[in-house]
Design an enzyme around this catalytic site. Sequence first.
Site, PDB file in Angstrom:
ATOM      1  N   ALA A   8      39.365  39.169  29.308  1.00 33.97           N
ATOM      2  CA  ALA A   8      39.498  38.698  27.919  1.00 33.97           C
ATOM      3  C   ALA A   8      40.918  38.953  27.432  1.00 33.97           C
ATOM      4  CB  ALA A   8      38.469  39.388  27.024  1.00 33.97           C
ATOM      5  N   GLY A   9      41.879  38.766  28.327  1.00 40.11           N
ATOM      6  CA  GLY A   9      43.287  38.919  27.962  1.00 40.11           C
ATOM      7  C   GLY A   9      43.820  37.629  27.368  1.00 40.11           C
ATOM      8  N   GLY A  12      41.839  34.519  28.974  1.00 39.84           N
ATOM      9  CA  GLY A  12      40.408  34.635  28.671  1.00 39.84           C
ATOM     10  C   GLY A  12      40.136  34.533  27.176  1.00 39.84           C
ATOM     11  N   ASP A  32      35.723  42.672  29.703  1.00 37.54           N
ATOM     12  CA  ASP A  32      37.054  43.143  30.110  1.00 37.54           C
ATOM     13  C   ASP A  32      36.995  44.658  30.295  1.00 37.54           C
ATOM     14  OD1 ASP A  32      40.138  41.721  29.693  1.00 37.54           O
ATOM     15  OD2 ASP A  32      40.015  43.906  29.950  1.00 37.54           O
ATOM     16  N   ARG A  87      53.523  34.049  42.296  1.00 36.83           N
ATOM     17  CA  ARG A  87      52.078  34.245  42.172  1.00 36.83           C
ATOM     18  C   ARG A  87      51.552  35.006  43.389  1.00 36.83           C
ATOM     19  NH1 ARG A  87      52.914  28.802  40.276  1.00 36.83           N
ATOM     20  NH2 ARG A  87      52.390  28.596  38.062  1.00 36.83           N
ATOM     21  N   ASN A  94      45.131  41.762  42.802  1.00 36.97           N
ATOM     22  CA  ASN A  94      44.073  40.916  42.251  1.00 36.97           C
ATOM     23  C   ASN A  94      42.916  40.683  43.219  1.00 36.97           C
ATOM     24  OD1 ASN A  94      45.259  40.857  39.782  1.00 36.97           O
ATOM     25  ND2 ASN A  94      46.156  38.812  39.984  1.00 36.97           N
ATOM     26  N   ASN A 119      45.424  34.535  39.548  1.00 34.24           N
ATOM     27  CA  ASN A 119      46.406  34.197  40.589  1.00 34.24           C
ATOM     28  C   ASN A 119      46.511  35.264  41.665  1.00 34.24           C
ATOM     29  OD1 ASN A 119      47.621  31.647  40.098  1.00 34.24           O
ATOM     30  ND2 ASN A 119      48.577  32.502  38.247  1.00 34.24           N
ATOM     31  N   ARG A 150      51.176  19.656  32.884  1.00 31.60           N
ATOM     32  CA  ARG A 150      52.619  19.950  32.841  1.00 31.60           C
ATOM     33  C   ARG A 150      53.422  18.781  33.398  1.00 31.60           C
ATOM     34  NH1 ARG A 150      51.807  26.237  34.744  1.00 31.60           N
ATOM     35  NH2 ARG A 150      51.728  27.099  32.639  1.00 31.60           N
ATOM     36  N   HIS A 174      48.589  26.032  43.944  1.00 30.37           N
ATOM     37  CA  HIS A 174      49.088  26.365  42.615  1.00 30.37           C
ATOM     38  C   HIS A 174      50.266  27.307  42.833  1.00 30.37           C
ATOM     39  CE1 HIS A 174      49.202  27.077  38.399  1.00 30.37           C
ATOM     40  NE2 HIS A 174      48.853  28.331  38.469  1.00 30.37           N
TER      41      HIS A 174
HETATM   42  P1  NAI Z   1      46.227  39.387  30.800  1.00 30.07           P
HETATM   43  O1  NAI Z   1      46.873  40.583  31.369  1.00 30.07           O
HETATM   44  O2  NAI Z   1      46.516  38.987  29.400  1.00 30.07           O
HETATM   45  O3  NAI Z   1      44.629  39.524  30.921  1.00 30.07           O
HETATM   46  C1  NAI Z   1      44.002  39.936  32.086  1.00 30.07           C
HETATM   47  C2  NAI Z   1      42.845  40.812  31.670  1.00 30.07           C
HETATM   48  O4  NAI Z   1      42.080  41.161  32.838  1.00 30.07           O
HETATM   49  C3  NAI Z   1      43.275  42.145  31.032  1.00 30.07           C
HETATM   50  O5  NAI Z   1      42.781  42.206  29.701  1.00 30.07           O
HETATM   51  C4  NAI Z   1      42.667  43.208  31.928  1.00 30.07           C
HETATM   52  O6  NAI Z   1      42.190  44.327  31.219  1.00 30.07           O
HETATM   53  C5  NAI Z   1      41.528  42.435  32.575  1.00 30.07           C
HETATM   54  N1  NAI Z   1      41.034  43.029  33.820  1.00 30.07           N
HETATM   55  C6  NAI Z   1      41.749  43.561  34.842  1.00 30.07           C
HETATM   56  N2  NAI Z   1      40.926  43.988  35.812  1.00 30.07           N
HETATM   57  C7  NAI Z   1      39.657  43.710  35.406  1.00 30.07           C
HETATM   58  C8  NAI Z   1      38.377  43.910  35.980  1.00 30.07           C
HETATM   59  N3  NAI Z   1      38.234  44.479  37.175  1.00 30.07           N
HETATM   60  N4  NAI Z   1      37.297  43.492  35.279  1.00 30.07           N
HETATM   61  C9  NAI Z   1      37.431  42.924  34.068  1.00 30.07           C
HETATM   62  N5  NAI Z   1      38.624  42.712  33.479  1.00 30.07           N
HETATM   63  C10 NAI Z   1      39.724  43.087  34.140  1.00 30.07           C
HETATM   64  O7  NAI Z   1      46.562  38.165  31.796  1.00 30.07           O
HETATM   65  P2  NAI Z   1      46.396  36.613  31.508  1.00 30.07           P
HETATM   66  O8  NAI Z   1      47.650  36.059  30.970  1.00 30.07           O
HETATM   67  O9  NAI Z   1      45.132  36.387  30.778  1.00 30.07           O
HETATM   68  O10 NAI Z   1      46.267  36.060  32.993  1.00 30.07           O
HETATM   69  C11 NAI Z   1      45.111  36.350  33.736  1.00 30.07           C
HETATM   70  C12 NAI Z   1      45.248  35.836  35.163  1.00 30.07           C
HETATM   71  O11 NAI Z   1      45.272  34.414  35.164  1.00 30.07           O
HETATM   72  C13 NAI Z   1      46.528  36.286  35.886  1.00 30.07           C
HETATM   73  O12 NAI Z   1      46.243  36.573  37.244  1.00 30.07           O
HETATM   74  C14 NAI Z   1      47.413  35.051  35.778  1.00 30.07           C
HETATM   75  O13 NAI Z   1      48.396  35.018  36.788  1.00 30.07           O
HETATM   76  C15 NAI Z   1      46.388  33.965  35.927  1.00 30.07           C
HETATM   77  N6  NAI Z   1      46.774  32.653  35.433  1.00 30.07           N
HETATM   78  C16 NAI Z   1      46.372  31.575  36.175  1.00 30.07           C
HETATM   79  C17 NAI Z   1      46.641  30.307  35.767  1.00 30.07           C
HETATM   80  C18 NAI Z   1      46.151  29.162  36.579  1.00 30.07           C
HETATM   81  O14 NAI Z   1      46.579  28.036  36.369  1.00 30.07           O
HETATM   82  N7  NAI Z   1      45.254  29.353  37.515  1.00 30.07           N
HETATM   83  C19 NAI Z   1      47.406  30.040  34.535  1.00 30.07           C
HETATM   84  C20 NAI Z   1      47.735  31.242  33.797  1.00 30.07           C
HETATM   85  C21 NAI Z   1      47.432  32.497  34.253  1.00 30.07           C
END
Ligand code: NAI
Length: 304
Positions: A8-9, A12, A32, A87, A94, A119, A150, A174
Site C-alpha cells: 500500500a505504498g 498500491g 502492507d 529494475r 524483491n 519489479n 508512455r 519491462h
Molecule cells: P513503495 O516503497 O512506495 O511501496 C512498496 C510497499 O511495499 C511499502 O509500503 C512496503 O512497506 C511494502 N512491503 C514491502 N515488503 C512487503 C511485504 N513483504 N508484504 C507487504 N508489504 C510489503 O514502492 P512503490 O512505488 O509503490 O513501488 C512498488 C513496486 O512496484 C516496486 O518494486 C516498483 O519498482 C514497482 N513498480 C512497477 C511498475 C510496473 O510497471 N510494473 C511501475 C512502478 C513501480
Amino acid sequence: SKIALVGAGGVGGAVAHLAAMADMADEIALIDIAPGLAAATALDLNHASGITGVRARCTGGEDLSRVAGAEVIVVTAGRARAPGMTRADLIGVNTRVIQSAAEVIRTAAPQAVVIVVTNPLDEMTVEMLRATGFAREQVLGMAGTLDSSRFRNALAHAAGVFPADVQAITLGSHGEEMAPITSLARIKGRRLERFLTRDQIAGCVSDAVTGGGQVVALKKRGSATIAPAHASIEVMDHLRGARVGAVPVSVMLDGEYGIHGVVLGVPAHLGAGGLIEVEELRLSDEERAALHRAAEAIRGRLAP
Ligand code: NAI
C-alpha cells in the site's frame, strides 16, 4: 466482490484510490507490512466517500491473510528503484517479498487472479508463478499497459496530436529489452513515418524505455505511481469486462511467438479467470528478434 492490494505504498495506494473511485468491488483490502500504513490509507479513502458517494469499503492491515476471498490481487509489495538503479538490481530483495506473499495467496486465495507489479516485473511474475504453483492463466504481470501509455504519450507529443489519436503498444521485457512496436503503431490511422522522422520515432522509443527512470531521477525518492496505477486499473478493467480487446501483459509463454517457459510482455485477451489467450501479431522480423532477445535476457536473470 473483493480486490486485495498487497503493498500500500506509492503504487498500491494509487491503485486503491482509482479502484475505489471506479467502485470496482464491494471491498478493497489493503495490506502492507509497514505498521498502520494500510489501515490509515483505507480509513483515508473511506473518509472521502461522504463526498464521492463511492460504495466500495476499504479495509486495511498488516496481515496477508486479508487476501482471503479476493477475486483479484494486485501485488506492489517490495522495494522500488532509487536513482541510478536498474529494475534488475531489485531482484534479490524483491524475490523474498514475492515468495512470502505467494505462500499466503496460494492457500488463502487459490482461485484469485494475481497481477504482479513489483519489479523486476517479468522475473517477479515468474517467481509468483513458481511459488504459488498457480496456472499461467492466473498470474499476470503489469508493465505493457504502462509502457504502451508512455510510448503513445511520446508519439502524440512529437506529432502534435492527442494521445487518443495514437495506437501503439510495447512488448518484451519491462526494462532494457522492451520492444516498442513501431511497425503496427498508427497516428490517426496512418503509419508513424507520415508524421515523424526516423530520429523522432527513435526518440519516442527511447522515452518509452526510459520513462520510468526519468521519473525516478527527478523524484529522488521512489518511482512513478500515477501512471502505473492507471495501467494496473486498465488490466483490471479487462478482467472485469469493462474493456475488451487485446492488451499487453506479461504472461508465461507456452510456444506463442516461438517462445517457451519464460514470462514476457505480449498482447493478450483477458477475462474473469485471467488469461484467455495470447494474440499473435504479425511483427516485423526485427521486432520478432527483439522479443526473442528479451526472452533470453529474462531467462538469463532467473534463478535456476
Ligand atoms: P513503495 O516503497 O512506495 O511501496 C512498496 C510497499 O511495499 C511499502 O509500503 C512496503 O512497506 C511494502 N512491503 C514491502 N515488503 C512487503 C511485504 N513483504 N508484504 C507487504 N508489504 C510489503 O514502492 P512503490 O512505488 O509503490 O513501488 C512498488 C513496486 O512496484 C516496486 O518494486 C516498483 O519498482 C514497482 N513498480 C512497477 C511498475 C510496473 O510497471 N510494473 C511501475 C512502478 C513501480
